[in-house]
Design a protein around this motif. Structure first.
Motif, PDB file in Angstrom:
ATOM      1  N   GLY A 197      95.398 -75.612 -30.529  1.00  0.00           N
ATOM      2  CA  GLY A 197      95.851 -76.445 -29.419  1.00  0.00           C
ATOM      3  C   GLY A 197      96.714 -75.703 -28.419  1.00  0.00           C
ATOM      4  N   ARG A 198      97.129 -74.481 -28.745  1.00  0.00           N
ATOM      5  CA  ARG A 198      97.967 -73.701 -27.830  1.00  0.00           C
ATOM      6  C   ARG A 198      97.275 -72.421 -27.375  1.00  0.00           C
ATOM      7  NH1 ARG A 198     102.477 -71.495 -29.628  1.00  0.00           N
ATOM      8  NH2 ARG A 198     101.808 -71.319 -31.797  1.00  0.00           N
ATOM      9  N   GLU A 239      98.312 -61.369 -40.071  1.00  0.00           N
ATOM     10  CA  GLU A 239      97.897 -62.774 -40.079  1.00  0.00           C
ATOM     11  C   GLU A 239      96.738 -62.963 -39.112  1.00  0.00           C
ATOM     12  OE1 GLU A 239      99.749 -67.198 -38.908  1.00  0.00           O
ATOM     13  OE2 GLU A 239     100.651 -65.359 -38.155  1.00  0.00           O
ATOM     14  N   TRP A 240      95.639 -63.503 -39.575  1.00  0.00           N
ATOM     15  CA  TRP A 240      94.526 -63.842 -38.684  1.00  0.00           C
ATOM     16  C   TRP A 240      94.949 -64.993 -37.771  1.00  0.00           C
ATOM     17  CZ3 TRP A 240      91.785 -68.458 -38.330  1.00  0.00           C
ATOM     18  CH2 TRP A 240      90.649 -68.432 -37.499  1.00  0.00           C
ATOM     19  N   VAL A 241      94.617 -64.914 -36.483  1.00  0.00           N
ATOM     20  CA  VAL A 241      95.039 -65.909 -35.498  1.00  0.00           C
ATOM     21  C   VAL A 241      93.864 -66.720 -34.966  1.00  0.00           C
ATOM     22  CG1 VAL A 241      96.056 -66.209 -33.193  1.00  0.00           C
ATOM     23  CG2 VAL A 241      97.046 -64.562 -34.791  1.00  0.00           C
ATOM     24  N   SER A 242      92.798 -66.021 -34.571  1.00  0.00           N
ATOM     25  CA  SER A 242      91.678 -66.712 -33.935  1.00  0.00           C
ATOM     26  C   SER A 242      90.438 -65.844 -33.995  1.00  0.00           C
ATOM     27  CB  SER A 242      92.026 -67.023 -32.475  1.00  0.00           C
ATOM     28  OG  SER A 242      90.952 -67.674 -31.816  1.00  0.00           O
ATOM     29  N   MET A 295      97.335 -67.516 -24.383  1.00  0.00           N
ATOM     30  CA  MET A 295      98.383 -68.109 -25.220  1.00  0.00           C
ATOM     31  C   MET A 295      99.287 -68.976 -24.351  1.00  0.00           C
ATOM     32  SD  MET A 295      99.308 -64.760 -27.538  1.00  0.00           S
ATOM     33  CE  MET A 295      99.841 -63.819 -26.116  1.00  0.00           C
ATOM     34  N   ASN A 296      99.302 -70.260 -24.635  1.00  0.00           N
ATOM     35  CA  ASN A 296     100.126 -71.211 -23.897  1.00  0.00           C
ATOM     36  C   ASN A 296     101.166 -71.840 -24.813  1.00  0.00           C
ATOM     37  OD1 ASN A 296      98.511 -70.767 -21.594  1.00  0.00           O
ATOM     38  ND2 ASN A 296      97.122 -72.424 -22.169  1.00  0.00           N
ATOM     39  N   THR A 324      84.378 -71.169 -31.875  1.00  0.00           N
ATOM     40  CA  THR A 324      85.698 -70.553 -31.920  1.00  0.00           C
ATOM     41  C   THR A 324      86.497 -71.153 -33.065  1.00  0.00           C
ATOM     42  OG1 THR A 324      86.557 -72.156 -30.322  1.00  0.00           O
ATOM     43  CG2 THR A 324      85.746 -70.067 -29.440  1.00  0.00           C
ATOM     44  N   TYR A 325      87.435 -70.381 -33.579  1.00  0.00           N
ATOM     45  CA  TYR A 325      88.208 -70.777 -34.746  1.00  0.00           C
ATOM     46  C   TYR A 325      89.660 -70.375 -34.531  1.00  0.00           C
ATOM     47  CZ  TYR A 325      83.452 -70.703 -36.533  1.00  0.00           C
ATOM     48  OH  TYR A 325      82.103 -70.909 -36.685  1.00  0.00           O
TER      49      TYR A 325
END
Length: 121
Positions: free
Chosen positions: A66-67, A46-49, A83-84, A58-59
């Motif tokens: 948001g996290r 899965e692509w994340v960012s 990663m929050n 950024t994507y």
């Protein structure tokens, strides 16, 4: 020879934070977009960012928007995923990925070895 080496990761509680740095070598780092992708047990990649080659854009996948925050330092050939507010569903093997073009398209030609992130109480 292109090498991508992730570090960081580990175990976090729900709501916690982790950092995933990735160091690149053997590539003109500033010429390519970089991305992070993940693979949960029993699921596909899965692509994340993703981040543009010059860091201007950024994507994020909706599931992490948001996290998570992606950033890069072209002087050090590094890309970072902060990663929050982690959730159990973020548990996966996370891969640093070199994109084929200067803008992220989800097309990778190199992946790192992966860094495990486990979110559990």
């Amino acid at each position: 020879q292109v090498q991508l080496v992730e570090s960081g990761g580990g175990l976090a509680q729900p709501g916690g934070s982790l950092r995933l740095p990735c160091a690149a070598s053997g590539v003109t780092f500033s010429g390519y977009a970089m991305s992070w992708a993940r693979q949960a047990p029993g699921k596909g990649l899965e692509w994340v960012s993703g981040i543009h080659s010059d860091g201007s854009d950024t994507y994020y996948a909706d599931s992490v928007k948001g996290r998570f925050t992606i950033s890069r330092d072209n002087a050090k050939n590094t890309v970072l995923l902060q990663m929050n507010n982690l959730k159990p569903e973020d548990t996966a093997l996370y891969y640093c990925a070199k994109e084929v073009y200067g803008s992220p398209t989800g097309r990778f030609d190199y992946l790192g070895q992966g860094s495990q992130v486990t979110v559990s109480s």
